[in-house]
Design a protein around this motif. Structure first.
Motif, short mmCIF file in Angstrom:
data_model
loop_
_atom_site.label_atom_id
_atom_site.label_comp_id
_atom_site.label_asym_id
_atom_site.label_seq_id
_atom_site.Cartn_x
_atom_site.Cartn_y
_atom_site.Cartn_z
N ASN A 31 0.82 -1.21 0.00
CA ASN A 31 0.00 0.00 0.00
C ASN A 31 0.85 1.26 0.00
N TYR A 50 -3.18 0.06 -3.65
CA TYR A 50 -2.98 -1.19 -2.91
C TYR A 50 -2.23 -2.23 -3.72
N THR A 97 -2.94 -5.64 4.05
CA THR A 97 -4.26 -5.03 4.13
C THR A 97 -4.84 -5.05 5.52
N GLY A 98 -4.11 -5.48 6.51
CA GLY A 98 -4.65 -5.55 7.86
C GLY A 98 -4.82 -4.18 8.46
N ASP A 99 -5.84 -4.04 9.33
CA ASP A 99 -6.09 -2.77 9.99
C ASP A 99 -4.94 -2.35 10.90
N ASN A 100 -4.15 -3.31 11.37
CA ASN A 100 -3.16 -2.96 12.37
C ASN A 100 -1.81 -2.61 11.77
N GLN A 101 -1.74 -2.44 10.48
CA GLN A 101 -0.46 -2.10 9.86
C GLN A 101 -0.28 -0.59 9.87
N PRO A 102 0.76 -0.10 10.54
CA PRO A 102 0.97 1.35 10.56
C PRO A 102 1.49 1.84 9.21
N GLN A 103 1.28 3.11 8.98
CA GLN A 103 1.84 3.73 7.79
C GLN A 103 3.19 4.36 8.13
N PHE A 105 5.96 7.19 6.88
CA PHE A 105 5.90 8.44 6.12
C PHE A 105 7.26 8.91 5.64
N SER B 32 -8.24 -0.29 15.31
CA SER B 32 -6.80 -0.18 15.48
C SER B 32 -6.50 1.29 15.66
N PHE B 34 -3.52 4.38 16.68
CA PHE B 34 -2.10 4.71 16.61
C PHE B 34 -1.88 6.13 17.16
N TYR B 36 1.09 9.10 16.36
CA TYR B 36 2.25 9.52 15.58
C TYR B 36 2.75 10.86 16.12
#
Lengths: 114, 113
Positions: A31, A50, A97-103, A105, B32, B34, B36
């Protein structure tokens, strides 16, 4: 560590120009995202992708397009730049695609349209 | 539908005193969440994430957050502020499917010497 690299930290362009903002990630993330950040408005999603050649509109896609020809690279295109597109642009990537994956930057591109 | 509200736009603390940044969320399912941090002219850096494994989540740089379902809150705390903590902090919730992410409006933390 994941590295998300945006090609320019600062960019100045003129109204009507076609502008390309480039973003590369080195962790094979599926993603990728483009946001703009404006004072008082927070972060707003422009487009996300995606998978290679796949894209979805975010909350404010008008005036923008994107390209993802390779998995690691996601480009934001301002078709005909206008002064109201002066902003800080942030690219991000995430795994799966999991909700718990942080982005993760990049450092951002501060774009000024004159 | 999901939403997130950061209750303070600015917080000012003295160095060495505790930090509390407040975040409430709304979610139709188990979210979920977070936190930052963004330093000036930088991108956002992940501090910590909650994904239902434990309600008290420890993050980097001494920060932690507690998920309270009954209060729909996810407040960020640190026992002792350092000058380098001065930055903007964002509370974030993911939408269904994980592709789209809702950012709070941000809380700017000022640390006085």
């Amino acid at each position: 560590d994941v590295k998300v690299t945006q090609s320019s930290r600062y960019l100045v362009k003129r109204t009507g120009e076609k502008v390309f903002l480039e973003c590369v990630q080195d962790m094979d993330h599926e993603n990728m995202f483009w946001y703009r950040q404006d004072p008082g408005l927070g972060l707003r999603l422009i487009y996300f992708s995606y998978d290679v050649k796949m894209k979805e509109k975010g909350d404010i896609p008008e005036g923008y397009s994107v390209s993802r020809e390779k998995k690691e690279r996601f480009s934001l295109i301002l078709e005909s730049a206008s002064t109201n597109q002066t902003s800080m642009y942030l690219c991000a990537s995430s795994l799966g695609t999991g909700d718990n994956q942080p982005q993760h930057f990049g450092d951002g591109t501060r774009l000024s349209i004159l | 539908a999901q939403s997130v509200t950061q209750l303070d736009s600015h917080v000012s603390v003295s160095e060495g005193t505790p930090v509390l940044l407040r975040c409430n969320y709304s979610s139709s399912y188990s979210p979920s969440l977070f936190w930052y941090v963004q330093h000036p002219n930088k991108g956002l850096q992940l501090l910590l994430k909650y994904t239902s494994a434990a309600t008290l989540v420890k993050g980097i740089n001494g920060f932690e957050a507690e998920f309270k379902k009954s209060e729909t809150s996810f407040h960020l705390t640190k026992p002792s502020a350092h000058m380098s903590d001065a930055a903007e902090y964002f509370c974030v919730v993911t939408r269904t499917g994980g592709f789209k992410t809702i950012f709070g409006a941000g809380t700017r933390l000022f640390v006085k010497a």
